[in-house]
Scaffold this motif. Sequence first.
Motif, PDB file in Angstrom:
ATOM      1  N   GLU A 211       0.834  -1.193   0.000  1.00  0.00           N
ATOM      2  CA  GLU A 211       0.000   0.000   0.000  1.00  0.00           C
ATOM      3  C   GLU A 211       0.874   1.251   0.000  1.00  0.00           C
ATOM      4  OE1 GLU A 211      -3.399   2.018   2.813  1.00  0.00           O
ATOM      5  OE2 GLU A 211      -3.154  -0.142   2.836  1.00  0.00           O
ATOM      6  N   LYS A 212       0.406   2.299  -0.659  1.00  0.00           N
ATOM      7  CA  LYS A 212       1.177   3.539  -0.749  1.00  0.00           C
ATOM      8  C   LYS A 212       0.473   4.638   0.035  1.00  0.00           C
ATOM      9  CE  LYS A 212       3.757   6.189  -4.175  1.00  0.00           C
ATOM     10  NZ  LYS A 212       4.118   6.274  -5.586  1.00  0.00           N
ATOM     11  N   TRP A 213       1.249   5.431   0.766  1.00  0.00           N
ATOM     12  CA  TRP A 213       0.735   6.564   1.554  1.00  0.00           C
ATOM     13  C   TRP A 213       1.055   7.837   0.786  1.00  0.00           C
ATOM     14  CZ3 TRP A 213       2.774  10.946   3.830  1.00  0.00           C
ATOM     15  CH2 TRP A 213       2.003  11.548   4.823  1.00  0.00           C
ATOM     16  N   TYR A 214       0.058   8.717   0.670  1.00  0.00           N
ATOM     17  CA  TYR A 214       0.211   9.987  -0.036  1.00  0.00           C
ATOM     18  C   TYR A 214       0.043  11.132   0.952  1.00  0.00           C
ATOM     19  CZ  TYR A 214      -0.459   7.206  -4.242  1.00  0.00           C
ATOM     20  OH  TYR A 214      -0.327   6.268  -5.238  1.00  0.00           O
TER      21      TYR A 214
ATOM     22  N   ILE B 297       6.882   1.841   4.903  1.00  0.00           N
ATOM     23  CA  ILE B 297       5.709   2.131   4.080  1.00  0.00           C
ATOM     24  C   ILE B 297       6.156   2.905   2.845  1.00  0.00           C
ATOM     25  CG2 ILE B 297       3.497   3.370   4.009  1.00  0.00           C
ATOM     26  CD1 ILE B 297       3.434   3.042   7.089  1.00  0.00           C
TER      27      ILE B 297
ATOM     28  N   VAL C  74       5.913   5.716   0.262  1.00  0.00           N
ATOM     29  CA  VAL C  74       5.323   7.050   0.402  1.00  0.00           C
ATOM     30  C   VAL C  74       5.560   7.903  -0.842  1.00  0.00           C
ATOM     31  CG1 VAL C  74       5.591   7.055   2.920  1.00  0.00           C
ATOM     32  CG2 VAL C  74       7.373   8.066   1.503  1.00  0.00           C
TER      33      VAL C  74
ATOM     34  N   GLY D   9      -1.233  13.280   5.879  1.00  0.00           N
ATOM     35  CA  GLY D   9      -1.808  12.492   4.812  1.00  0.00           C
ATOM     36  C   GLY D   9      -2.920  13.164   4.044  1.00  0.00           C
TER      37      GLY D   9
END
Length: 136
Positions: free
Chosen positions: A2-5, A77, A79, A38
Motif C-alpha cells: 500500500e502507498k501513503w500519499y 511504508i 510514500v 496524509g
Amino acid sequence: MEKWYGSAGICIDQEGRILMVLQGKTEEEKRWTIPSGGLETGETFAECCLREVWEETGYRAELIKPLFVKNGTSYGIEVEVHYFELRVIGGTAAIQDPDELIHEIAWKHPHELDELVLSFPEDQGFLMDYAAGVHS
C-alpha cells in the motif's frame, strides 16, 4: 504494498527559521519535522499541505510554490510526499491536531537541526540548504 500519499509545508520566517513540530504517539520517542500529513479524500496535495499546517500549528499559510515530490519508503511504508514552500499569513501557534500527535510548535534555526532528533533525517540537508537559500 500500500502507498501513503501526503504533503509537507516548508515555512521560513523573517529570521530564517523553519517552522517545525515535535510529533509522535504517546508511547513513542518524540521527533521533529516540518508540518505534514496524509492526503484526505477529494483533497489536492496543496489543500492537504495548508490544512496540515493549520491543524498542526494554528498558523494560516499561503502557497508560494511546489518544490518537489519525495518518493520512497519511510518506516516500512511506500510514500509519495509533495513538498511546498509556504508563507505564514495569520494565526497564532496552537496545537489543534485531531490525531493528537503534535506536542510542540517551534521556529528552529537551520543550525539547530544538527541537535534535533528528526522524524525524517533525510530532509535535514535539504531544509538547511533551503533556509540558507531563501535568506542569502
